[in-house]
Motif scaffolding. Structure first.
Motif, PDB file in Angstrom:
ATOM      1  N   LYS A 168       4.698  -7.242  -4.431  1.00  0.00           N
ATOM      2  CA  LYS A 168       3.364  -7.592  -4.921  1.00  0.00           C
ATOM      3  C   LYS A 168       3.244  -9.102  -5.153  1.00  0.00           C
ATOM      4  CE  LYS A 168       2.344  -3.124  -7.080  1.00  0.00           C
ATOM      5  NZ  LYS A 168       2.053  -2.395  -8.330  1.00  0.00           N
ATOM      6  N   GLU A 211       2.042   1.717  -3.481  1.00  0.00           N
ATOM      7  CA  GLU A 211       0.979   2.203  -4.361  1.00  0.00           C
ATOM      8  C   GLU A 211       0.739   3.695  -4.164  1.00  0.00           C
ATOM      9  OE1 GLU A 211      -2.242  -0.384  -3.397  1.00  0.00           O
ATOM     10  OE2 GLU A 211      -1.616  -1.951  -4.824  1.00  0.00           O
ATOM     11  N   GLU A 244       0.827  -1.211   0.000  1.00  0.00           N
ATOM     12  CA  GLU A 244       0.000   0.000   0.000  1.00  0.00           C
ATOM     13  C   GLU A 244       0.860   1.260   0.000  1.00  0.00           C
ATOM     14  OE1 GLU A 244      -2.610  -0.303   3.322  1.00  0.00           O
ATOM     15  OE2 GLU A 244      -4.047  -1.634   2.290  1.00  0.00           O
TER      16      GLU A 244
END
Length: 611
Positions: free
Chosen positions: A605, A106, A103
């Motif tokens: 990921k 991102e 996160e």
């Protein structure tokens, strides 16, 4: 002149000093496809499909292409090593911590996208269509008056003749500056606002300005009849390109001189010297008429505030009336040390087409240039200028002329040429007060994205401390922290060697016993001086994120005293154990934002998927 192409009478000779068959090449700038309603209520647009030479790679500098060029991922053995190191780090993490790291990545990726879009932003340059609209509105340098229903419309003979067969035939029978032409239009239903809108269309390719929507729709039949009487023009771009090629009804001659006294004399009279076209100008004058370049004062005024102010000043001195009486074009004397002759075809071509074509540079021209500092900076005193150097020099000329479309086209060419070989000269040029800040942002972005390639080449040692510092401060730098530390130290060692060479006596410098010749061993380097050189840089290396944790590069830097304390996450916490500098919620006050390094992001990921 028909809808399928421009046609000009043989009496309209090609422009002086240029090649009418020169192929149009689109480099860097966007081609503006103008849209407007024709007299038959049809939409015309021009698609520039000119082919480049086969050996020239097609490139576009749109946002998407720049993004693909700068933000790309490479698969290599080195990337595999980075992925393995990240996999080993994450092997002891649970799914919540891994998800928190993803996160974080991102969020940083979203910020990078915003940062990239912001770096591409720049003020919109006025297009040819917009400048011609202003020309029609403000009536700069008009040379014919159209009289319609008792109303006078000052206009420009060359533009009307290039755009409309009706006006081409009509104006040929009314020569002379300031001629008054009575408009006898057979089509019924034309009033003054509609006639003004038709003239606006000829200048801009847009119909309907000044006419209400309902009125325009009610006069469709009138427009169809007008198309039969006036003829249907080509696209604005095609007609303006034809006007540039043939220079029909030209009323200005661009001349060049390096005689400062003569130029000063011209400047005292408005920086323009008006002389008969049959005169050579005498001793010390600019070039002969055969060497002059033809142009239209209307286009010069519309595209460049410099030329507009120059010509307006001449009108106020009364020289305009002299020229109209003598039926002579205006000779504009340019200082060749400021605007070299070799670039003028490029400048004029951009004024008429919005396209920067460096193929029009007169390569063999002996033109001098006042931008010697810029040339020396980007060329290293080499003989012939490269395409990038020409764009840099032309950029400064564009700023002098206040011609932003040309300036942005040159910026695009410089950015298009970014590579490892050109990176340092472009960074140096764009960092100067006279350089382009937009180009500098693109060059720094390129440096961040290609950092792994830069540090393994000699380009690393040519980087200035300021550029290197700005790079290692970025969250988006594409390199591991271990590599950043390794090569920053190498850079510092090279800077120290340069210092040592500079301190050598003149008798020793360059001999076999000099530092540059014999080389320097690492143990001969003064660690204190090396630490002083690296002190502005090392604090921005995120040592907490160096992988593997037992890195030899980190250990060596600690042993040499370049880094005074070990990474904070290597130290025990008060509660026992170690804190995690990668995660916000487990930071214990030592969290450091991880860089958006592609191999680490992809591995995180992948790890999250398999947990």
């Amino acid at each position: 002149m028909g809808a399928n192409g421009s046609s000009y009478p043989h009496s309209c000779s090609p422009r002086m000093g240029g090649n009418t068959q020169t192929q149009q090449t689109f480099i860097g700038t966007s081609s503006y496809s103008q849209q407007g309603y024709g007299w038959e209520s049809k939409l015309y647009s021009l698609e520039h499909g000119h082919e480049r030479p086969a050996d020239r790679k097609k490139k576009s500098l749109g946002l998407a292409t720049l993004k693909r060029r700068f933000i790309k991922r490479r698969k290599s053995n080195r990337s595999a090593d980075h992925a393995r190191q990240m996999r080993e780090l994450l092997s002891g993490w649970d799914v919540r911590d891994t998800n928190a790291l993803v996160e974080e990545y991102e969020g940083t990726a979203a910020l990078k996208e915003l940062s990239f879009q912001a770096s591409l932003a720049r003020a919109e340059a006025p297009s040819l269509q917009r400048d011609l609209a202003a020309l029609y509105q403000h009536k700069y340098c008009t040379d014919v008056d159209l009289i319609f229903q008792g109303t006078c419309f000052p206009a420009h003979r060359a533009i009307l003749a290039a755009r409309c067969p009706f006006f081409k035939a009509l104006l040929s029978s009314s020569p002379g500056y300031g001629a008054e032409v009575l408009m006898d239009i057979d089509t019924a239903g034309i009033d003054v606002p509609m006639f003004s809108a038709l003239l606006h269309y000829l200048y801009t390719g847009e119909f309907g300005v000044g006419i209400a929507e309902d009125t325009r729709l009610q006069n469709v039949d009138v427009l169809v009849q007008l198309s039969e009487e006036f003829g249907t023009p080509n696209s604005l771009e095609a007609d303006m390109k034809g006007l540039f090629d043939y220079m029909c009804y030209y009323d200005a001659l661009l001349s060049f001189s390096s005689d400062s006294e003569m130029i000063e004399s011209c400047n005292e009279r408005g920086a323009v010297a008006a002389v008969p076209t049959g005169s050579s100008g005498g001793s010390g004058a600019p070039g002969t008429p055969d060497e002059d370049l033809r142009a239209h004062k209307a286009i010069l005024s519309a595209r460049s505030p410099f030329f507009r102010n120059l010509l307006q000043r001449r009108i106020r001195t009364g020289e305009e009336m002299t020229e109209r009486t003598l039926q002579t074009p205006t000779r504009i004397v340019l200082d060749e040390s400021i605007i070299p002759r070799k670039y003028v075809q490029v400048i004029l071509h951009c004024m008429y087409t919005d396209v920067v074509d460096l193929g029009l540079v007169l390569r063999g021209s002996p033109s001098s240039c006042s931008l010697g500092e810029v040339q020396a900076l980007v060329s290293g005193c080499r003989g012939a200028s490269t395409r990038t150097e020409e764009a840099m020099e032309l950029y400064h000329i564009a700023l002098f002329l206040e011609f932003s479309m040309l300036a942005q086209g040159c910026e695009d060419i410089v950015v298009e040429s970014l590579s490892l070989d050109s990176l340092v000269p472009i960074l140096k040029w764009s960092s100067q007060p006279y350089g382009s800040k937009w180009v500098h942002r693109q060059a720094m972005h390129f440096l961040c994205e290609e950092f792994s390639q830069v540090v393994t080449s000699d380009v690393l040692y040519e980087l200035s401390k300021e550029h290197l510092l700005s790079t290692i401060q970025s969250d988006y730098l594409q390199a591991s922290e271990q590599d950043i530390l390794k090569y920053v130290v190498k850079w510092g060692e090279q800077q120290l060697i340069k210092r040592m060479a500079d301190r050598e006596p003149n008798l020793l410098s360059g001999t076999a016993h000099s530092v540059n010749k014999r080389g320097v061993k690492r143990r001969d380097l003064d660690v204190e001086e090396l630490r002083e050189i690296l002190s502005p840089l090392l604090p921005f290396i995120r040592t907490e994120h160096i992988l593997p944790p037992n890195s030899d590069v980190l250990s060596d830097a600690l042993k040499r005293g370049l880094i005074s304390t070990p990474p904070s996450d290597m130290l025990p916490t008060a509660e026992g154990g170690k804190a995690n500098a990668w995660l916000r919620q487990k930071n214990a006050g030592i969290y450091v934002r991880p860089r958006l390094f592609s191999p680490y992001v992809e591995e995180a990921k992948v790890r999250l998927v398999y947990l």
